[in-house]
Design an enzyme around this catalytic site. Sequence first.
Site, PDB file in Angstrom:
ATOM      1  CD  GLU A  33      18.706  34.076  18.779  1.00  0.00           C
ATOM      2  OE1 GLU A  33      19.571  34.953  18.651  1.00  0.00           O
ATOM      3  OE2 GLU A  33      18.864  32.908  18.342  1.00  0.00           O
ATOM      4  CB  SER A  80      -1.956  -0.446  -2.716  1.00  0.00           C
ATOM      5  OG  SER A  80      -1.585  -1.024  -1.522  1.00  0.00           O
ATOM      6  CD  GLU A 114      11.188   5.712  -2.206  1.00  0.00           C
ATOM      7  OE1 GLU A 114      10.080   5.425  -1.709  1.00  0.00           O
ATOM      8  OE2 GLU A 114      11.312   6.468  -3.167  1.00  0.00           O
ATOM      9  CE  LYS A 116       4.519  -0.984   2.273  1.00  0.00           C
ATOM     10  NZ  LYS A 116       3.679  -0.702   3.415  1.00  0.00           N
ATOM     11  CD  GLU A 179       2.789   5.727   5.244  1.00  0.00           C
ATOM     12  OE1 GLU A 179       2.483   6.032   4.074  1.00  0.00           O
ATOM     13  OE2 GLU A 179       2.329   4.734   5.823  1.00  0.00           O
ATOM     14  CB  CYS A 420     -26.490 -23.401  25.125  1.00  0.00           C
ATOM     15  SG  CYS A 420     -25.228 -24.627  25.491  1.00  0.00           S
TER      16      CYS A 420
HETATM   17  S1  IVH Z   1       4.995   3.783  -2.906  1.00  0.00           S
HETATM   18  C1  IVH Z   1       3.077   3.843  -6.388  1.00  0.00           C
HETATM   19  N1  IVH Z   1       6.833   4.201  -1.102  1.00  0.00           N
HETATM   20  O1  IVH Z   1       2.846   1.777   1.872  1.00  0.00           O
HETATM   21  C2  IVH Z   1       3.063   4.325  -5.045  1.00  0.00           C
HETATM   22  N2  IVH Z   1       4.664   3.622  -0.353  1.00  0.00           N
HETATM   23  O2  IVH Z   1       1.523  -0.726   1.104  1.00  0.00           O
HETATM   24  C3  IVH Z   1       2.706   3.293  -4.065  1.00  0.00           C
HETATM   25  N3  IVH Z   1       4.439   3.536   2.069  1.00  0.00           N
HETATM   26  O3  IVH Z   1      -0.209   3.172   0.954  1.00  0.00           O
HETATM   27  C4  IVH Z   1       3.276   3.558  -2.770  1.00  0.00           C
HETATM   28  N4  IVH Z   1       6.500   4.090   2.550  1.00  0.00           N
HETATM   29  O4  IVH Z   1       1.273   4.594   2.400  1.00  0.00           O
HETATM   30  C5  IVH Z   1       5.557   3.873  -1.320  1.00  0.00           C
HETATM   31  N5  IVH Z   1       8.543   4.635   0.369  1.00  0.00           N
HETATM   32  C6  IVH Z   1       7.282   4.311   0.156  1.00  0.00           C
HETATM   33  C7  IVH Z   1       6.391   4.067   1.207  1.00  0.00           C
HETATM   34  C8  IVH Z   1       5.082   3.716   0.898  1.00  0.00           C
HETATM   35  C9  IVH Z   1       5.305   3.775   3.046  1.00  0.00           C
HETATM   36  C10 IVH Z   1       3.038   3.107   2.273  1.00  0.00           C
HETATM   37  C11 IVH Z   1       2.039   3.910   1.486  1.00  0.00           C
HETATM   38  C12 IVH Z   1       1.174   2.909   0.792  1.00  0.00           C
HETATM   39  C13 IVH Z   1       1.515   1.629   1.452  1.00  0.00           C
HETATM   40  C14 IVH Z   1       1.385   0.494   0.463  1.00  0.00           C
END
Ligand code: IVH
Length: 684
Positions: A33, A80, A114, A116, A179, A420
Amino acid sequence: MTVQERLQHLRRLIQTSQHQYYVEDRSDLSDEEFDAAWDQLLEIERAHPELVTPDSPSQRIGGSPASQFAKVEHPHTLLSLTNVFSADDLMTWRERLVPQLEPDLQESLGWVLEPKIDGLSVALEYRNGVFMQGATRGNGDIGEDVTANLRTVKQIPLRIPAVSSKGMSVPEVLTVRGEVYVRKEDFAAFNTTLAAQEDRVYANPRNFAAGSLRQLDPNESARRPLRLWVFELLDIEGGPDLPTHEARLNFLTQLGFPVACAAIHRFADSEFAALVETADRFLDAKADLPYEVDGVVAKVDGVAAQRALGQTGRDPRWARAYKRAGEQVVTRLLEIETFVGRTGVVTPRARLEPVQVGGVVVEHATLHNFDYVASLDLREGDQVMVMRAGDVIPRVVKALSEHRIGSECPWMPPEHCPSCGTVLVQQEDEVAHRCLNRNCPRQLTRAVEHFVSRGALDIRSFGVRQAELFVAQGFIAAVADVYRLPWSKIAKLKSYGERRIAGLKAGLVSAKSRPPARLLHALGIPFVGLQVAELICDAVRNLLELPHCSADDLELIDGVGPEIAGAVTEYFNDPVRRRELHSLALSGLCMLGPERAAVSEPKEAGIAGKTFVITGKLSGFTRSEATNRLKELGAKVTGSVSGKTDYVLAGKDAGSKLAKAQKIGVSVLDEGAFLKLLGNLESN
Ligand code: IVH
């Protein structure tokens, strides 16, 4: 149904289905579909190109290749994160943060946790609900416009639906941050395909995401199994009031964005201990996740509290990335390079495909020595495990031999010096392979770099560049030559104007008065760091006496063992080294500690007005160097010995002048005594 209506229906159907499939992991449509709807959409759009809109699902693929990416200025700096490496540090962070908030914000304080995600950070901008622009983070202020490639990421909504909280409206402006990443299994499958085509494979999922999004041809990006997690609402105009991070993420979920936080939840401030525990459990189990994470992020939930806390530099005070120290990551070993150090030891070093470890990008890792490479059976092209514990230099822990595809090259340790070409030797009881050529340019450059470096003589304006240039030009054949530079030749070099030369000269002059321990350390004798150099200089009356000390003498110094004593005596057993020390003394470098130097001042002053004759072959310096120095100190230098002569400086094979001096009773000085007289030795 008009063509427009038909198109709208198909687009909505496909969009809903893609969202279900890629975000919610389910599907109301069967594959057949879906394919049928897709074919119809393309057919109508081909017939009516004027009706193709940027948010059509068909726009996820194709687009013309770019020659390069345009730069995009981010309207909101993409921040960051500061890292913490222990549960205690996470606790301390909270403890320091809370008192910075007004009581009402303290009361309502909450937290979110959360994952990362390890991928590539992007900002996505929507205008009136339509995806307009997507850019990489870049340096936080300026990124690259990768809109065409991001359109191909199925999880990115090209159009966001109207939401009902403020009537059925879409925000005029909506900017989100997330991300772009790849799942572990997709990554492995794609790499296998690349390997089968004898293409270069990616070292890790993060590089894969970055490389895929930076394809100049969007058709290539479209082939890549890229996904998105959204973790921040950067800006909203004309939308509902969203006072917490959690509310913002819920709103984004409603709009169809995949939100990372779904995995972990909110904590009240009183539950912070539970947050830390959850974070620890998450880190323990992160290997089981279908995607790579490089830590877990704790954030203050309230937007007002976030604003009140602000940021330091580029990192918000209200968030921390919690990671495990000694983190290990996988990357590719591109090449094994070898370097000659200042002591002649040849060290292998891994050049790696850049990878983030513990918050920093690592491109090189030490491989210690040839045996280490052999014991790990490292091959160029291997996927390797790299570890960085705290501040320690990263190292390669092992090769993932199970991932070899056959094109990896076994490494043959070099038999000759990479600088050398001299045959390397491995001395008895040593793992190290050494180049014994004293004139080896790289060794010499390294020795000069160390000599002038901050912890050593700290010669301002003299750095790695000057070391390389002056050695390459043949101006420096031994470290002492740093003080015998041919200025007229330097003045002829490009970019060595008057000001620069004056700066260099001033740097050299001010370094002359550094304590002798700094000079001793600067010589680069193995095991003689600054601390050991200080112990030795405290014990030895004068640096010029050091070559006369036996290993037994040196071992009497508290803190100096047989290894150091052996290294020092071996160094000065070499006549070339002894001459170098004399040359440095003649150049006016301080050989005495501060209290002793003070004693010697009248002596120096005593040279003024005296008449010297120089004869014979000198070893540590030339006659003209000695003459210049004496003149600087106010002495006269003449060619023949007479009753007016105060001192005769007699080198090797001195002839008639020495004989005459002895006959008429003029003081005769050998090189060492002469240097002592110049004020470099205590009065005796
Ligand atoms: S918060 C204030 N949350 O980690 C906002 N970053 O080391 C700053 N990243 O460049 C980032 N998961 O690309 C945030 N749950 C998450 C994340 C996250 C991955 C990355 C993000 C940032 C890097 C910083």
